[in-house]
Write a protein that holds these residues in place. Sequence first.
Motif, PDB file in Angstrom:
ATOM      1  N   ASP A 298       3.186  -6.616  -3.205  1.00 14.13           N
ATOM      2  CA  ASP A 298       4.113  -6.770  -4.327  1.00 14.13           C
ATOM      3  C   ASP A 298       3.367  -7.193  -5.593  1.00 14.13           C
ATOM      4  O   ASP A 298       3.646  -6.698  -6.691  1.00 14.13           O
ATOM      5  N   GLN A 299       2.432  -8.112  -5.439  1.00 14.79           N
ATOM      6  CA  GLN A 299       1.669  -8.578  -6.593  1.00 14.79           C
ATOM      7  C   GLN A 299       0.832  -7.445  -7.192  1.00 14.79           C
ATOM      8  O   GLN A 299       0.740  -7.305  -8.414  1.00 14.79           O
TER       9      GLN A 299
ATOM     10  N   ASN B  87       2.281   2.099  -3.215  1.00 16.24           N
ATOM     11  CA  ASN B  87       3.663   2.296  -2.783  1.00 16.24           C
ATOM     12  C   ASN B  87       3.703   2.729  -1.321  1.00 16.24           C
ATOM     13  O   ASN B  87       4.498   2.213  -0.523  1.00 16.24           O
ATOM     14  N   TRP B  88       2.847   3.665  -0.939  1.00 17.74           N
ATOM     15  CA  TRP B  88       2.794   4.118   0.456  1.00 17.74           C
ATOM     16  C   TRP B  88       2.439   2.962   1.392  1.00 17.74           C
ATOM     17  O   TRP B  88       3.051   2.785   2.454  1.00 17.74           O
ATOM     18  N   LEU B  89       1.438   2.158   1.024  1.00 15.11           N
ATOM     19  CA  LEU B  89       1.051   1.029   1.874  1.00 15.11           C
ATOM     20  C   LEU B  89       2.188   0.013   1.970  1.00 15.11           C
ATOM     21  O   LEU B  89       2.427  -0.573   3.031  1.00 15.11           O
ATOM     22  N   TRP B  90       2.893  -0.186   0.865  1.00 16.53           N
ATOM     23  CA  TRP B  90       4.024  -1.123   0.837  1.00 16.53           C
ATOM     24  C   TRP B  90       5.119  -0.679   1.797  1.00 16.53           C
ATOM     25  O   TRP B  90       5.701  -1.492   2.519  1.00 16.53           O
ATOM     26  N   GLN B  91       5.402   0.611   1.837  1.00 16.11           N
ATOM     27  CA  GLN B  91       6.422   1.120   2.757  1.00 16.11           C
ATOM     28  C   GLN B  91       5.987   0.937   4.209  1.00 16.11           C
ATOM     29  O   GLN B  91       6.793   0.561   5.070  1.00 16.11           O
ATOM     30  N   ILE B  92       4.723   1.199   4.502  1.00 14.88           N
ATOM     31  CA  ILE B  92       4.210   1.021   5.863  1.00 14.88           C
ATOM     32  C   ILE B  92       4.319  -0.446   6.279  1.00 14.88           C
ATOM     33  O   ILE B  92       4.702  -0.765   7.419  1.00 14.88           O
ATOM     34  N   ALA B  93       3.989  -1.348   5.360  1.00 17.74           N
ATOM     35  CA  ALA B  93       4.082  -2.779   5.665  1.00 17.74           C
ATOM     36  C   ALA B  93       5.511  -3.166   6.018  1.00 17.74           C
ATOM     37  O   ALA B  93       5.750  -3.962   6.935  1.00 17.74           O
TER      38      ALA B  93
END
Length: 755
Positions: A248-249, A154-160
Amino acid sequence: MENDAATLYCPNENCQAANPLTHKFCQRCSTPLPKNYLWAVVDGPSVGSPGQILADRYLVLDKFVLLDTKPGLLALTPELDNFQPLKAYLRLIPYRLHVPQVYGVLFVADGPSPGEILLLEKPPLLVDDTIPQVHLCSELTTAWRDATSMRQLNWLWQIAHLWQPLASEGVASSLLDSYVLRVEGSLVRLLDLRFDTATSPELPQLGEFWQQLVSNTKPAITQFVAQVSLSLIQGEMNSTDQLITVLDQGLAQLGRSQTPTIKIITKTDTGPSRQRNEDACSPSSGTLISKPPQPTALAIVCDGIGGHEGGNVASNLAIETIQQQVQQLTKVPYDHIDPSLLLDDLEKAVAIANDKISQRNDSENRQGRQRMGTTLVMALPVAHEMYITHVGDSRAYWITRHGCYQVTLDDDVASREVRLGYAIYREAVQQSAAGSLVQALGMGSSTSLHPTSGRFMLDEDAVFLLTSDGLSDFDRVEEYWETEILPILVGETNIVNVADRLVEIANTKNGHDNVTVALVHYQVQYWEPEITIKAVIPESYSAKTVDLTSRTTDTTLLGSSNHKTQVIPETEPVKTSSLPLQWIVPLIFVVAAGSLGIFVKLRSPSGLFPIFSNPIQTLNPTTEATPITRSLANLSPGWVIKTNKQISSVNKQSLPPGTFLEVIEKRSNLKPASLDFSVSMRVCANKSTQTPANTNNPAVTSSVPSNSKPLPETVLLNFSQLKSFAVSVLQSDEPNPCRTVTQPPVIQPPDTSPT
């Protein structure tokens, strides 16, 4: 007598009594006492000594942390022309969930950091109001070890998601600074912005930063994070769109280990000063729904505009229309949904509602202020995500054990001024007409409507509050969330009682308008998966091939629109599936070319049939394959187009001559009778510079602002447009300029100088 350093002054201008810092309400008038904690951006070792009062109002709590003891007064604001770094904060206000916003400036004549000091509000702090004492939230790199797999991704997704907008403002370095990069529960939050040097960071540097996290990553996703980091470093993923798709996957796989329980309650009330209720909500007021056992959950709040002229008609029509549009979407299993297309479909549902209200206005010859309209905010929980769509000034708030966060940005004049970099928000809201809406449903065609949609990953219990301005005006949510809504999350009350209490607060503390609230209580049960998640890294667009048999998907129609929601097939495609429209024309050319080749070969002296290895390539058994001639007629993914003159693109942007566009895919147009199709292309290089692009030049459009998004990395043009622009297609033996770049070229906006 109490020490002034331990005094907090009541913001009520008719009271202004002094209170101990530990009090939540004024001891004289019971007004809530806001605690405005601020982060001071200074170059020195500190802003002052703990306990020191600066400018007769700011109490120093820590080296760079202040408390405004006079929150009822406006802070000083600088001249924006003389304080250029400030504009990056202002333009990033749509991302204020992660990026701190400007509170004001502090002028200090002496001390460790003399001069003009920028003050940022709502920094990532852990606060104990009983002392008071504050601590900075943990750095992401420190908190990483103890987080679940779901939270780590989730943290990496937000950074992306933050990378491109921050890069467009020249502050992407903030996402590579472990001191600045903090986490507050599940949220990634920045202390301040770090401006890029002459060389802006790119995705390989992000991969190197993430690679440092692999050793402390949870076992279920260690291989996944390592693969993603390496792919970024090696340039296998060269866009944030690709990166987000991969993340996302991974999150979808982890989401199978998370079981949500959702409850929704709504409440609407006319209020003490209005004759009729122009608000509307779904579910119906007072209705409590739970999922499970209900298969779906959707909350909507609308605030009608138009008074006796029909505001209530508009709000109810919007509710009815959107319920019909979204009903089909919610029947699709969550792991079959493409998130980006679902966001598009939600916005399309809003557009349909807008046009129905607008057509009603037109049919009744309503003009100007007589036109009826409505604001809208809706929440759709889907598995481990919450989808929020909004138009106008009805709001959505996200409440966790760590804080209360406003996740929508009002479509009003004040927010527009901030987003364009013209004013600080606390100053903009004081101006006349600051609260006037710049868009609402029903005021015109949907072609000029810009709904805002977003999705939020949920890995902990939370409450989402949707509300009309009858409650949100005068910061009532910020004042009362901790005492009224937070108890839901600790099991001290339920959402039915809280909904009643919020309506009571709106009527007694505000009372100037109708009030409507919807509470969505999201509860999570999560367990670490025992399997190992692997990343599926997509091939670069230049190397992509298209498997026609794998493109067949189930579809769900969105109302009367021809737009379809793409879903991921659960089983192998059926053999009787139809061929997508966008491939019919190219295949006709392929079949015709193949038939001609057979005819010529049959009439040759040898009389031998050629050997076919695939539909677009004919091989001679004794020679190498002869590349086909590439043209617009047989355009395929991975091919590169060059512009020979300046051409118009989307969103009033233009492409200069010599721009190279790499074909991503061809899409059928919405009109089934049309033989035209659209071509999606990645903008990858410009002949004049042969340098990677950046997106530092967003175009400012009309007085009704868009979402201030950075320029896209892709463009979409009709095939007929490409033909009319006389573009050329690079042949297979020509150098591919798109394989050596990682960013699209600068797309110059059209000349908007006054005539």
